[in-house]
Design a protein around this motif. Structure first.
Motif, PDB file in Angstrom:
ATOM      1  N   MET A  87      47.605  46.966  26.531  1.00  0.00           N
ATOM      2  CA  MET A  87      47.984  48.334  26.916  1.00  0.00           C
ATOM      3  C   MET A  87      46.915  48.969  27.794  1.00  0.00           C
ATOM      4  N   LEU A  88      45.661  48.765  27.425  1.00  0.00           N
ATOM      5  CA  LEU A  88      44.581  49.333  28.234  1.00  0.00           C
ATOM      6  C   LEU A  88      44.567  48.734  29.634  1.00  0.00           C
ATOM      7  N   LYS A  89      44.789  47.435  29.744  1.00  0.00           N
ATOM      8  CA  LYS A  89      44.837  46.808  31.063  1.00  0.00           C
ATOM      9  C   LYS A  89      45.985  47.382  31.888  1.00  0.00           C
ATOM     10  N   THR A  90      47.124  47.617  31.243  1.00  0.00           N
ATOM     11  CA  THR A  90      48.272  48.193  31.944  1.00  0.00           C
ATOM     12  C   THR A  90      47.941  49.599  32.429  1.00  0.00           C
ATOM     13  N   MET A  91      47.356  50.406  31.570  1.00  0.00           N
ATOM     14  CA  MET A  91      47.018  51.775  31.947  1.00  0.00           C
ATOM     15  C   MET A  91      45.941  51.812  33.023  1.00  0.00           C
ATOM     16  N   MET A  92      45.001  50.897  32.955  1.00  0.00           N
ATOM     17  CA  MET A  92      43.896  50.888  33.916  1.00  0.00           C
ATOM     18  C   MET A  92      44.330  50.325  35.268  1.00  0.00           C
ATOM     19  N   SER A  93      45.451  49.618  35.312  1.00  0.00           N
ATOM     20  CA  SER A  93      45.898  49.029  36.574  1.00  0.00           C
ATOM     21  C   SER A  93      46.457  50.078  37.536  1.00  0.00           C
ATOM     22  N   VAL A  94      46.860  51.235  36.996  1.00  0.00           N
ATOM     23  CA  VAL A  94      47.407  52.321  37.807  1.00  0.00           C
ATOM     24  C   VAL A  94      46.387  53.455  37.814  1.00  0.00           C
ATOM     25  N   SER A  95      46.145  54.040  38.981  1.00  0.00           N
ATOM     26  CA  SER A  95      45.182  55.134  39.043  1.00  0.00           C
ATOM     27  C   SER A  95      45.726  56.339  38.282  1.00  0.00           C
ATOM     28  N   ARG A  96      44.822  57.101  37.719  1.00  0.00           N
ATOM     29  CA  ARG A  96      45.205  58.256  36.905  1.00  0.00           C
ATOM     30  C   ARG A  96      46.000  59.274  37.732  1.00  0.00           C
ATOM     31  N   SER A  97      45.548  59.551  38.947  1.00  0.00           N
ATOM     32  CA  SER A  97      46.248  60.538  39.773  1.00  0.00           C
ATOM     33  C   SER A  97      47.657  60.061  40.119  1.00  0.00           C
ATOM     34  N   GLU A  98      47.803  58.762  40.364  1.00  0.00           N
ATOM     35  CA  GLU A  98      49.127  58.203  40.658  1.00  0.00           C
ATOM     36  C   GLU A  98      50.043  58.309  39.446  1.00  0.00           C
ATOM     37  N   LEU A  99      49.483  58.058  38.285  1.00  0.00           N
ATOM     38  CA  LEU A  99      50.257  58.134  37.049  1.00  0.00           C
ATOM     39  C   LEU A  99      50.674  59.576  36.750  1.00  0.00           C
ATOM     40  N   LEU A 100      49.757  60.518  36.940  1.00  0.00           N
ATOM     41  CA  LEU A 100      50.049  61.914  36.633  1.00  0.00           C
ATOM     42  C   LEU A 100      51.048  62.525  37.604  1.00  0.00           C
ATOM     43  N   GLN A 101      51.098  62.025  38.836  1.00  0.00           N
ATOM     44  CA  GLN A 101      52.057  62.537  39.810  1.00  0.00           C
ATOM     45  C   GLN A 101      53.490  62.273  39.380  1.00  0.00           C
ATOM     46  N   LYS A 102      53.686  61.207  38.639  1.00  0.00           N
ATOM     47  CA  LYS A 102      55.032  60.825  38.216  1.00  0.00           C
ATOM     48  C   LYS A 102      55.504  61.593  36.976  1.00  0.00           C
ATOM     49  N   LEU A 103      54.596  62.333  36.336  1.00  0.00           N
ATOM     50  CA  LEU A 103      54.926  62.997  35.074  1.00  0.00           C
ATOM     51  C   LEU A 103      54.979  64.508  35.239  1.00  0.00           C
ATOM     52  N   ASP A 104      55.833  65.148  34.420  1.00  0.00           N
ATOM     53  CA  ASP A 104      55.842  66.604  34.398  1.00  0.00           C
ATOM     54  C   ASP A 104      54.657  67.086  33.545  1.00  0.00           C
ATOM     55  N   PRO A 105      54.319  68.370  33.600  1.00  0.00           N
ATOM     56  CA  PRO A 105      53.131  68.860  32.885  1.00  0.00           C
ATOM     57  C   PRO A 105      53.122  68.558  31.389  1.00  0.00           C
ATOM     58  N   LEU A 106      54.264  68.647  30.738  1.00  0.00           N
ATOM     59  CA  LEU A 106      54.313  68.362  29.305  1.00  0.00           C
ATOM     60  C   LEU A 106      54.015  66.895  29.031  1.00  0.00           C
ATOM     61  N   GLU A 107      54.565  66.011  29.850  1.00  0.00           N
ATOM     62  CA  GLU A 107      54.297  64.580  29.701  1.00  0.00           C
ATOM     63  C   GLU A 107      52.828  64.271  30.015  1.00  0.00           C
ATOM     64  N   GLN A 108      52.248  64.989  30.971  1.00  0.00           N
ATOM     65  CA  GLN A 108      50.829  64.819  31.286  1.00  0.00           C
ATOM     66  C   GLN A 108      49.971  65.187  30.090  1.00  0.00           C
ATOM     67  N   ALA A 109      50.322  66.300  29.440  1.00  0.00           N
ATOM     68  CA  ALA A 109      49.583  66.732  28.253  1.00  0.00           C
ATOM     69  C   ALA A 109      49.699  65.690  27.141  1.00  0.00           C
ATOM     70  N   LYS A 110      50.889  65.145  26.955  1.00  0.00           N
ATOM     71  CA  LYS A 110      51.081  64.108  25.931  1.00  0.00           C
ATOM     72  C   LYS A 110      50.223  62.892  26.228  1.00  0.00           C
ATOM     73  N   LEU A 111      50.201  62.460  27.490  1.00  0.00           N
ATOM     74  CA  LEU A 111      49.407  61.303  27.880  1.00  0.00           C
ATOM     75  C   LEU A 111      47.926  61.552  27.635  1.00  0.00           C
ATOM     76  N   ASP A 112      47.444  62.733  28.023  1.00  0.00           N
ATOM     77  CA  ASP A 112      46.035  63.067  27.814  1.00  0.00           C
ATOM     78  C   ASP A 112      45.680  63.099  26.333  1.00  0.00           C
ATOM     79  N   LEU A 113      46.551  63.686  25.529  1.00  0.00           N
ATOM     80  CA  LEU A 113      46.285  63.772  24.095  1.00  0.00           C
ATOM     81  C   LEU A 113      46.275  62.394  23.439  1.00  0.00           C
TER      82      LEU A 113
END
Length: 144
Positions: free
Chosen positions: A32-58
């Protein structure tokens, strides 16, 4: 005797299944960590709405602190006496707030216009047109 045989004698054989499950779990976390690290954080956050971003950060910060908890335990430090416990509780509080927001979004909405029309039509209102014809007949009186 090989080195593996010596390692096998260092721990009780009863915990072999637990260690195998732990190793499998570590492999899953690593994937899972390798999968998450393969995509840049900014690229990942662009695809999510603010609530989903908060969930991911938490989830990310909770996972990191949980892994630190395990690290402390492996070093012989009681994590319950460490500030990481308060941090995990703080994160859990925010997770509950996000869950409340999510639940509110899923809750059914009241259509105030429809509700007021429903109530208005259900109630009897006397007016000039229907003084003689009532929706609810009066007891004891004959209709003419």
């Amino acid at each position: 005797m090989s080195e593996d045989d010596n390692n096998m004698e260092e721990y009780p054989t009863e915990i072999n299944d637990y260690l195998a499950a732990f190793e499998k779990s570590l492999g899953s976390v690593d994937e899972m960590l390798k999968t998450m690290m393969s995509v840049s954080r900014s690229e990942l956050l662009q695809k999510l709405d603010p609530l989903e971003q908060a969930k991911l950060d938490l989830v990310s910060v909770y996972t990191l602190n949980s892994m630190f908890w395990v690290y402390l335990a492996t070093q012989g430090i009681n994590p319950k006496d460490h500030p990481v416990k308060q941090e995990l509780e703080r994160i859990r509080t925010y997770m509950n707030k996000v869950k409340e927001i999510t639940d509110k979004k899923k809750a059914s909405k009241l259509d105030k216009g429809a509700a007021s029309r429903f109530v208005k039509n259900a109630l009897w209102e006397p007016n000039a047109e229907n003084e003689h014809t009532s929706k609810t007949p009066t007891k004891g009186k004959k209709r003419q």
